[in-house]
Design a protein around this motif. Structure first.
Motif, PDB file in Angstrom:
ATOM      1  N   UNK A 134       0.866  -1.174   0.000  1.00 18.12           N
ATOM      2  CA  UNK A 134       0.000   0.000   0.000  1.00 18.12           C
ATOM      3  C   UNK A 134       0.907   1.229   0.000  1.00 18.12           C
ATOM      4  N   UNK A 135       0.865   2.056  -1.044  1.00 17.28           N
ATOM      5  CA  UNK A 135       1.759   3.222  -1.100  1.00 17.28           C
ATOM      6  C   UNK A 135       1.566   4.192   0.055  1.00 17.28           C
ATOM      7  N   UNK A 136       0.460   4.058   0.779  1.00 21.71           N
ATOM      8  CA  UNK A 136       0.241   4.918   1.950  1.00 21.71           C
ATOM      9  C   UNK A 136       1.183   4.549   3.095  1.00 21.71           C
ATOM     10  N   UNK A 137       1.897   3.423   2.943  1.00 21.91           N
ATOM     11  CA  UNK A 137       2.895   3.056   3.947  1.00 21.91           C
ATOM     12  C   UNK A 137       4.161   3.906   3.827  1.00 21.91           C
ATOM     13  N   UNK A 138       4.356   4.559   2.685  1.00 19.98           N
ATOM     14  CA  UNK A 138       5.588   5.316   2.442  1.00 19.98           C
ATOM     15  C   UNK A 138       5.456   6.773   2.878  1.00 19.98           C
ATOM     16  N   UNK A 145       7.206   2.452  -7.413  1.00 19.08           N
ATOM     17  CA  UNK A 145       7.225   2.092  -8.825  1.00 19.08           C
ATOM     18  C   UNK A 145       6.010   1.220  -9.142  1.00 19.08           C
ATOM     19  N   UNK A 146       5.326   1.540 -10.204  1.00 20.26           N
ATOM     20  CA  UNK A 146       4.198   0.713 -10.652  1.00 20.26           C
ATOM     21  C   UNK A 146       4.597  -0.027 -11.917  1.00 20.26           C
ATOM     22  N   UNK A 147       4.007  -1.207 -12.093  1.00 18.87           N
ATOM     23  CA  UNK A 147       4.355  -2.053 -13.242  1.00 18.87           C
ATOM     24  C   UNK A 147       3.645  -1.619 -14.522  1.00 18.87           C
ATOM     25  N   UNK A 148       2.435  -1.071 -14.394  1.00 22.42           N
ATOM     26  CA  UNK A 148       1.660  -0.706 -15.581  1.00 22.42           C
ATOM     27  C   UNK A 148       0.570   0.279 -15.232  1.00 22.42           C
ATOM     28  N   UNK A 149      -0.255   0.621 -16.219  1.00 26.42           N
ATOM     29  CA  UNK A 149      -1.270   1.660 -16.020  1.00 26.42           C
ATOM     30  C   UNK A 149      -2.317   1.236 -14.994  1.00 26.42           C
ATOM     31  N   UNK A 150      -2.644  -0.046 -14.922  1.00 23.58           N
ATOM     32  CA  UNK A 150      -3.650  -0.522 -13.965  1.00 23.58           C
ATOM     33  C   UNK A 150      -3.191  -0.248 -12.542  1.00 23.58           C
ATOM     34  N   UNK A 151      -1.991  -0.676 -12.219  1.00 20.54           N
ATOM     35  CA  UNK A 151      -1.449  -0.470 -10.876  1.00 20.54           C
ATOM     36  C   UNK A 151      -1.175   1.000 -10.613  1.00 20.54           C
ATOM     37  N   UNK A 152      -0.706   1.702 -11.629  1.00 21.62           N
ATOM     38  CA  UNK A 152      -0.400   3.126 -11.473  1.00 21.62           C
ATOM     39  C   UNK A 152      -1.654   3.913 -11.093  1.00 21.62           C
ATOM     40  N   UNK A 159      -4.426   8.168  -3.055  1.00 22.94           N
ATOM     41  CA  UNK A 159      -3.984   9.481  -2.570  1.00 22.94           C
ATOM     42  C   UNK A 159      -2.957   9.370  -1.441  1.00 22.94           C
ATOM     43  N   UNK A 160      -1.890   8.613  -1.648  1.00 24.34           N
ATOM     44  CA  UNK A 160      -0.879   8.493  -0.586  1.00 24.34           C
ATOM     45  C   UNK A 160      -0.056   9.761  -0.461  1.00 24.34           C
ATOM     46  N   UNK A 161       0.680   9.877   0.618  1.00 26.16           N
ATOM     47  CA  UNK A 161       1.538  11.044   0.813  1.00 26.16           C
ATOM     48  C   UNK A 161       2.578  11.150  -0.302  1.00 26.16           C
ATOM     49  N   UNK A 166       4.911   8.614  -7.509  1.00 25.74           N
ATOM     50  CA  UNK A 166       4.554   7.321  -8.088  1.00 25.74           C
ATOM     51  C   UNK A 166       4.983   7.334  -9.552  1.00 25.74           C
ATOM     52  N   UNK A 167       5.822   6.391  -9.936  1.00 24.03           N
ATOM     53  CA  UNK A 167       6.410   6.372 -11.273  1.00 24.03           C
ATOM     54  C   UNK A 167       6.153   5.021 -11.932  1.00 24.03           C
ATOM     55  N   UNK A 168       5.617   5.043 -13.140  1.00 24.90           N
ATOM     56  CA  UNK A 168       5.377   3.802 -13.868  1.00 24.90           C
ATOM     57  C   UNK A 168       6.668   3.401 -14.585  1.00 24.90           C
ATOM     58  N   UNK A 169       7.254   2.305 -14.129  1.00 19.57           N
ATOM     59  CA  UNK A 169       8.535   1.864 -14.669  1.00 19.57           C
ATOM     60  C   UNK A 169       8.448   0.539 -15.409  1.00 19.57           C
TER      61      UNK A 169
END
Length: 491
Positions: A134-138, A145-152, A159-161, A166-169
């Motif tokens: 969960x990016x809210x942990x950061x 890093x997200x794998x694709x558009x779905x995860x991104x 709405x994490x801090x 958040x970068x799609x790589x």
């Protein structure tokens, strides 16, 4: 090692033992970048290549077992951590390692190793993605890093801090299947073909029914009690995977009889137990289990791949291997929809044998072709599946942008224990081999960890770093502090 592969780009002091007594693990004035590795067969190759893309005269990149990397991070002030192991899905240890590194002024780039492929449908994928990370942990200053558009999109919707970071790589392990990286594996491919001749590769992923740390691992992990609502579904999932495992072993026996000119090589998931496969396959002619070595090399050396609905199927397709997707059982809740789009789908052993006979009758088995809608779905989950889309460049640019904001690392106390571990390992290995009664047997958990991280192999790594050096135009200097820790600098 082949003399042609030991030319100048790499510091080639022969053998691990000659390289374990370096006094200064951290080079003065260098920025520290940490690459943790949990499973060598799945992660090491892409992190070696990524190190080549990221290394500069100003930094020192450490690669190694994730536990050793974490311990090193606790001894450093300032640094960059690139990986997933800094967070733990256990509620009681969620941010323990993360907070330890943050106290030492570390920045984190979170890159998961299993960020896109899950069972069920899209809503199930979202739940599993958030459960794993969960990016809210950061913290706000760190990156996800997200794998694709779905995860991104999912990460941004939370709405994490760290939303602006958040970068799609994509994921670089899929880029390694592209033709550009074929030279990285050519030597290993040739050796596999010479050793095994023609073979059919069977890939399994039955961790829920055959976990390496014990069959009841998931029951303990989720604290399942007799009255828990999780008990029934976990037992059902265990039974599904255990039954499917048995059907795959039966398939191996059938393939051995049907293709006498081929070996049948079974490669289980890194988290699976090997015991049941080793016990049964020894009684099947020309059937072997192999767990080490680069997956991409095995895929390119094989005449065909049979998978059960795992990411290996996608990597097989990307590598140009003929792919069969064998699904002898049906359970939508437990099946991974996306990798099941890849390969000739077969539901019976007769279908598998027939398809393979047709494919192997030609000198060059046909490449697996995906329908446009299947390709679009896979690309939405893994951005870099196409040859034209690169992951290493995106990740390297991100690493370099964060690194610019950091001062050089300094040691918090002595780092000499890290350089002494190699010597201790040699003594322990000698005693274990000559006087085994003085060394306690491995407990199953320790054996499982060794299964995933058997140790760094300098000769194999140096060979690959030679290619990485030629690819990036950088002279790479590799130093090995132990079987679990190494560093790469720019010479």
């Amino acid at each position: 090692m082949d003399p042609k592969l030991s030319s100048p780009p790499i510091d080639q002091t022969p053998g691990l033992s000659a390289r374990i007594f370096h006094a200064n693990v951290l080079e003065a004035g260098k920025k520290a970048v940490l690459f943790p590795v949990e499973t060598i067969s799945r992660e090491l190759d892409f992190k070696l290549v990524l190190a080549g893309f990221c290394v500069t005269p100003e930094n020192q990149i450490f690669l190694g077992n994730h536990t050793d990397i974490y311990e090193l991070g606790k001894k450093l002030n300032h640094g960059l951590y690139v990986g997933k192991n800094v967070l733990n899905v256990s509620p009681t240890r969620l941010r323990v390692c993360y907070d330890d590194l943050k106290k030492n002024h570390f920045r984190v780039i979170y890159l998961d190793e299993e960020g896109a492929i899950f069972a069920g449908g899209p809503e199930d994928w979202k739940q599993d993605m958030i459960r794993k990370f969960d990016p809210r942990w950061l913290n706000a200053e760190d990156h996800a890093c997200s794998w694709g558009t779905f995860q991104d999109q999912l990460y941004h919707d939370l709405k994490p801090a760290c939303e602006n970071n958040i970068v799609m790589t994509g994921h670089p392990r899929f880029s390694l299947c592209h033709e550009r990286f074929l030279p990285l594996y050519q030597k290993e491919i040739d050796e596999l073909k010479q050793q095994h001749g023609r073979f059919i590769l069977v890939s399994t992923n039955f961790t829920r029914g055959n976990f390496g740390a014990g069959a009841d691992y998931f029951f303990k992990r989720y604290h399942v009690t007799p009255d828990s609502p999780l008990r029934a579904p976990l037992v059902e999932e265990f039974a599904y995977h255990h039954q499917k495992l048995g059907l795959f072993i039966r398939l191996v026996s059938r393939l051995s009889d049907s293709f006498p000119q081929h070996k049948i090589i079974l490669r289980p998931h890194p988290s699976e137990s090997h015991a049941i496969y080793q016990a049964i396959l020894q009684h099947i002619p020309r059937a072997e289990i192999h767990v080490h070595g680069s997956l991409t090399a095995w895929l390119r050396a094989a005449d065909a791949l049979i998978h059960c609905g795992c990411t290996t199927g996608i990597e097989g397709w990307l590598s140009g291997t003929y792919v069969v997707n064998y699904q002898p059982l049906h359970a939508d809740a437990f099946e991974r929809r996306v990798p099941n789009l890849v390969g000739e789908r077969c539901e019976t052993e007769n279908e598998v044998v027939s398809r393979l006979q047709q494919a192997l009758a030609s000198q060059h088995p046909p490449r697996t072709i995906l329908a446009p809608e299947a390709l679009a779905l896979i690309k939405s989950l893994i951005d870099n599946v196409e040859q034209s889309t690169e992951s290493f460049g995106k990740l390297a640019a991100l690493v370099q942008s964060v690194e610019k904001e950091l001062p050089p690392a300094t040691a918090l106390g002595s780092l000499s224990p890290f350089s002494r571990r190699g010597a201790k390992e040699k003594v322990k290995t000698f005693v274990r081999s000559h006087y085994p009664r003085f060394i306690k047997p491995w407990k199953p958990r320790s054996s499982y960890r060794f299964q995933r991280f058997p140790g760094l192999d300098p000769a194999a790594i140096d060979s690959k770093l030679t290619f990485v050096s030629e690819l990036t135009g950088r002279r790479l200097v590799a130093k090995y502090w132990s079987s679990k820790l190494m560093s790469v600098t720019c010479g």
